[in-house]
Structure formats: structure tokens, C-alpha cells
Design an enzyme around this catalytic site. Structure first.
Site, short mmCIF file in Angstrom:
data_model
loop_
_atom_site.label_atom_id
_atom_site.label_comp_id
_atom_site.label_asym_id
_atom_site.label_seq_id
_atom_site.Cartn_x
_atom_site.Cartn_y
_atom_site.Cartn_z
N LYS A 149 123.52 72.63 100.08
CA LYS A 149 122.58 73.33 100.83
C LYS A 149 122.09 74.68 100.39
CE LYS A 149 122.60 76.11 104.51
NZ LYS A 149 121.30 76.69 104.31
N GLU B 291 132.91 83.55 98.42
CA GLU B 291 132.73 84.58 97.73
C GLU B 291 131.60 85.59 98.71
OE1 GLU B 291 133.37 86.74 95.28
OE2 GLU B 291 133.72 84.59 94.43
N CYS C 41 125.47 91.44 95.52
CA CYS C 41 126.91 91.57 96.09
C CYS C 41 127.49 92.55 95.19
CB CYS C 41 127.87 90.20 95.85
SG CYS C 41 127.17 88.87 96.45
N GLU D 95 128.70 96.44 104.29
CA GLU D 95 127.69 96.14 103.38
C GLU D 95 126.34 96.04 104.08
OE1 GLU D 95 127.46 91.85 101.99
OE2 GLU D 95 127.70 92.87 100.04
C1 UN1 Z 1 125.91 88.35 93.33
O1 UN1 Z 1 124.79 89.29 93.68
O2 UN1 Z 1 126.24 87.70 94.42
O3 UN1 Z 1 126.95 90.63 88.30
C2 UN1 Z 1 125.97 88.07 91.93
C3 UN1 Z 1 125.96 90.53 88.67
C4 UN1 Z 1 125.19 89.40 88.62
C5 UN1 Z 1 125.82 88.32 89.55
C6 UN1 Z 1 125.42 89.14 91.08
N1 UN1 Z 1 125.31 88.50 87.19
O4 UN1 Z 1 125.05 91.59 89.30
#
Ligand code: UN1
Length: 495
Positions: free
Chosen positions: A175, A250, A284, A385
Site C-alpha cells: 500500500k 521506521e 526523517c 517532529e
Molecule cells: C527518509 O526520510 O525517510 O538519508 C529517508 C536520507 C535518504 C533517505 C531518507 N537517503 O536522507
């Protein structure tokens, strides 16, 4: 006319059973509808799970190098379509073109890497304690996976999950985020054309409550891999644990950059701008906290604000654009809300502080790059966040205090330190409590050949991406085989 997007079930492109649809729009100009997308429900999930279950035995017995050949072909197709896919990412998600192309490149890297795993997937052979007996461990598929992916890396993150799942011999129901269904469709087309047998990979479009949750709860689904918000990830982990499913969640980050008084200041500012405002702060790994040594605090802050003022906002397809819009109205409102929280908490607003509507940005979800100074570590804007172009600057009196501030939150994805002192960077490397540490580089830009993930509430379960301790720990399970060719009863631990 918007494109009519379909679900992908048992190798066929199909509408939702209910016939319902929702729209995917361009966040840089919300008048542009990009796709009409199946608004699926549990009936579609059921069809996808059935197809994946039927395909499972044959796929699990297909030699991994043969699975790898399909992934190699998929990687080649991704290379060929890189430009078109990168542009699709920009139109649907809003990031700038160079980053859209980077998103696709990360998927290319991952797909080649996992294709190669087809000829590795190694276990161990070890001596037995008994004569005429051998012992080995092999990796076997887990079974049927539900993969639930976010919108911020609409090509890369699905590839992080789909390719290890497939190479390991699992079948998949997928999904994608409801914000980026067209990108996901382009990716699944690649696997279809690369020759993946029907039912091995299935995609059901829709929303968390109506598709994601029924998928995760389905009794035939054995494992779940989710990337997204902390709130949903933790809830889903509970669901999985309760139902005895394997999982990886994650989720969030609140990533700090420590800038010491001996840092190369130009480099640190460049890194902080890239980490804080690259991808409009929607990674992230984004650098949302800058922890700056008190002796250079004023100089750093002034120059950082100057740099951020010069960033050019706009449509990601325009060559000069450096910062795109937020992905959706929901994210736009959430970020604006946090800016108000920061103001109320008494942080000093040094730049931005609201929507950005100039010129062609009037019809998109643009927020001005926003910088809060004199933020104290207990403020919400320093702990939660935000996932937008909002950066908090904090003061530290020395390295110890900087590391304490960096660690004193519930997240632990990535962290960076800028310093020319090797001892200080070594201490930071040792003491920062997180999954990824960067030295004299920003918090973003992890490469796929090493595990990706974090500590504390950032993630639960095995890490993503490659290398030892990476994705294969989720997508395979160990089987240990003892073979006795002595023709007599031998008793381990006794004979
Ligand atoms: C994400 O934001 O979930 O290290 C992944 C990084 C990228 C991946 C980010 N290669 O910023």
C-alpha cells in the site's frame, strides 16, 4: 485529463471493487489533478492477499539468482526511466527535480544491490561437535508481507521494502502513500515489465484505515514493514505484536547538528541549510535542531539566517527552485500549527513564520523557511517532529552539553557534528544515541549499502536497507540444518 490509476492484483491492472476513486494532486499547484486513484477497501485487500498467497510456493522455490535476474532487469528499466520518474516525483510530491532524480537513483542503487543478494543470501556452515555430522544455517523466506510506505521518498522507500522482500522469496501486498499513488504505479510497472510472475507483488491504493490496517491485520499476512508517522507506527507495532506478526516500524526523527567553535563555519552553514530545508524539511533525517557552541552562536545564526533568506521557493520543475511545497494540506496545516506553537512558547522567530504565497506559489502548499532562535530543549518545537522547513537553533556551552541536548529526546535517527578536532568528533561518534552519525556532513543522505534506522522511538524491529544487520534480517528467517551421515544414533552434548 488526470490519469486513471489502477490497483495491481495478480499481474492485472484493476479498479477498486467498489469503483470509488480519490484524487492525487500537484502540491505546487493544487489545481492540477494528476491521477484518479482507486479508493480501495478490505475487499481489494482480500483479492490481493489471495493472489499473493497463491503465488507464494512457486516464488519461494524459484532459485534466488533467478529472482535476482528479474531485479536486474527492473534496475535497468529504472535507469532508462530515471528522468520521467524523477519528474513524476516532483509533480506528485513536490520536491525539486535534482532530488526527485536522487529519489529514483536511490531505488536504482537498492534494486541492483538486492539483485546481487540473489547470489549471496549467505548463511553459515560450522563444524559439528560429533563425527560424520555437519551443520549449517540458511536464509528462508518469511512468507507474505504487507508493505506500507510514505510519500516523502515515493520511489526510494518502496524499493527499500519491495526488493529485499522479493529477493528473499516472499510475496507482497503493497500500500503506497495516498499522496503519491502515481509514483508508486510507475515503480510497480517496472517490476511488471521486468517479468515478475503474477501475484508475487500486488498493490492496493487507498488510505490507512481502509487499506493499511486491514492489510496488517489480515490473518494470512505474516509480516509488516511500515515507514511513516510515529503515532501510526507505534500503533501498528501493537497490532502486529498482538497478532504474532514480524514487523519493522521506521518512524520519526528530530535530528541535531552540533556545531563546535572550531568548525569550518562555511561548511557547517551549508550542511545545516541542506539538512534543514532540503526536501522542504520532509525527510526523517532532516536537520531540525542546530546545537551551536556559545562562542560562535551569534555569528553562526546570523549567517544561517542570511543563507536561508536566499533560498528560492517554487515549483520543483523550475531549474532555479531550491525549496518546494509541502506535500499536502494536512502537512501544510500541521507545519503552520507548529510555527504558532513555537511563537507561543517564546522562541525568537528569526525568519519566516507563515505561508509563502508570492507569485506562482499562490496555489501551492508553500511555507516560508522558518528559523527559531534561542530555543530551549524542553520546548515542543525542539522535541516533536515537525516535518517541514522549520529549524530550531539552540545554544550549548561545550561538547558535553551539546551531546546531552542532542540525546535528550525520544528519537534517535541521525545526528551530525561539525568540528575540526578529531577527539571531539570521536567522542560524538561514541556518545550520540542514534542510528546514523555524520562527521563534518549533514544529517541527510544515507547510502543503501548500510543499515538505515534509529534508536529509541525512531524505529522498532530490524533495520532497513542493505548490509549485515540490514533488511534481510526482516525479510528472511533462519533455518538451521543438522545432517548426520554416521548411520548410528549420536547424542549431542552427551556422546
Ligand atoms: C527518509 O526520510 O525517510 O538519508 C529517508 C536520507 C535518504 C533517505 C531518507 N537517503 O536522507
Amino acid at each position: 485529463m488526470p490519469e486513471r490509476i489502477k490497483n495491481y492484483i495478480n499481474g492485472k491492472w484493476v479498479d477498486a471493487a467498489s469503483g470509488k476513486t480519490f484524487k492525487s494532486i500537484n502540491p505546487a499547484d493544487t489545481r492540477e489533478v494528476i491521477g484518479l486513484v482507486p479508493d480501495s477497501d478490505a475487499a481489494d485487500v482480500e483479492a490481493a492477499v489471495r493472489a499473493a498467497r497463491r503465488a507464494a510456493p512457486t516464488w519461494a522455490k524459484t532459485p534466488p539468482p533467478k529472482r535476482g535476474e528479474i531485479l536486474y532487469r527492473a534496475a535497468e528499466l529504472l535507469v532508462k526511466r530515471k528522468q520521467a520518474l524523477g519528474e513524476c516525483v516532483v509533480r506528485e510530491m513536490g520536491k525539486v527535480l535534482s532530488e526527485g532524480l536522487g529519489d529514483v537513483q536511490e531505488a536504482i542503487d537498492m534494486t541492483y544491490y538486492m539483485a546481487g543478494e540473489g547470489r549471496r543470501l549467505s548463511g553459515e556452515t560450522v563444524p559439528s561437535e560429533l563425527p560424520d555430522k555437519d551443520a549449517k544455517s540458511i536464509r528462508v523466506p518469511v512468507g507474505l508481507f504487507a508493505l506500507i510506505t510514505p510519500w516523502n521518498f515515493p520511489i526510494a522507500i518502496p524499493s527499500w521494502k519491495i526488493t529485499p522482500a522479493l529477493i528473499a522469496g516472499n510475496t507482497v501486498v503493497f500500500k503506497p502513500a495516498e499522496e503519491t499513488p502515481v509514483c508508486a504505479t510507475r515503480l510497480v510497472e517496472v517490476f511488471h515489465e521486468a517479468g515478475l510472475p503474477p501475484g508475487v507483488l500486488n498493490m492496493v491504493h487507498g488510505f490507512g484505515e481502509t487499506v493499511g490496517e486491514p492489510m496488517a491485520r489480515h490473518p494470512v499476512v505474516e509480516a509488516v514493514s511500515f515507514t511513516g508517522s510515529n503515532e501510526v507506527g507505534m500503533k501498528l507495532a501493537g497490532v502486529c505484536a498482538g497478532l504474532g506478526k514480524h514487523y519493522t516500524m521506521e518512524t520519526g526523527g528530530k535530528n541535531p547538528i552540533i556545531v563546535m567553535d572550531d568548525a569550518n563555519l562555511d561548511l557547517a552553514i551549508e550542511g545545516a541549510l541542506w539538512g534543514g530545508f532540503g526536501t522542504t524539511g520532509q525527510r526523517c533525517t532532516a536537520a531540525s535542531r542546530l546545537i551551536v557552541h556559545q562562542d560562535i552562536y551569534d555569528r553562526f545564526a546570523e549567517r544561517f539566517v542570511e543563507g536561508a533568506k536566499r533560498l528560492k521557493l517554487g515549483d520543483g520543475l523550475e531549474r532555479k527552485t531550491q525549496v518546494g511545497p509541502l506535500v499536502s494540506e494536512l502537512q501544510y496545516k500541521k507545519v503552520l500549527h507548529y510555527i504558532e506553537v513555537g511563537k507561543k512558547e517564546g522562541a525568537k522567530l528569526a525568519l519566516g513564520g507563515g505561508p509563502y504565497r508570492k507569485g506562482l506559489c499562490a496555489n501551492g502548499y508553500f511555507v516560508a523557511p522558518t528559523i527559531f532562535m534561542d530555543v530551549s530543549p524542553n520546548m515542543r518545537i525542539a522535541r516533536e517532529e515537525i516535518f517541514g522547513p522549520v529549524v530550531s537553533i539552540m545554544r550549548a556551552k561545550d561538547l558535553t552539553e551539546a551531546i546531552d541536548i542532542a540525546n535528550d529526546i525520544h528519537f534517535g535517527l541521525s545526528a551530525a557534528i561539525y568540528s575540526r578536532d578529531v577527539n571531539k568528533t570521536a567522542i560524538a561518534e561514541r556518545d550520540l544515541d542514534c542510528g546514523l552519525v555524520y562527521i563534518n556532513a549533514s544529517t541527510i543522505g544515507a547510502e543503501i549499502q548500510l543499515p538505515f534506522g534509529g534508536t529509541k522511538r525512531t524505529g522498532l524491529g530490524p533495520r532497513e536497507a542493505g548490509g549485515r544487520g540490514g533488511a534481510l534480517d526482516l525479510y528472511t528467517k533462519w533455518k538451521v540444518i543438522y545432517r548426520d551421515f554416521s548411520d548410528r544414533l549420536q547424542k549431542a552434548q552427551i556422546d
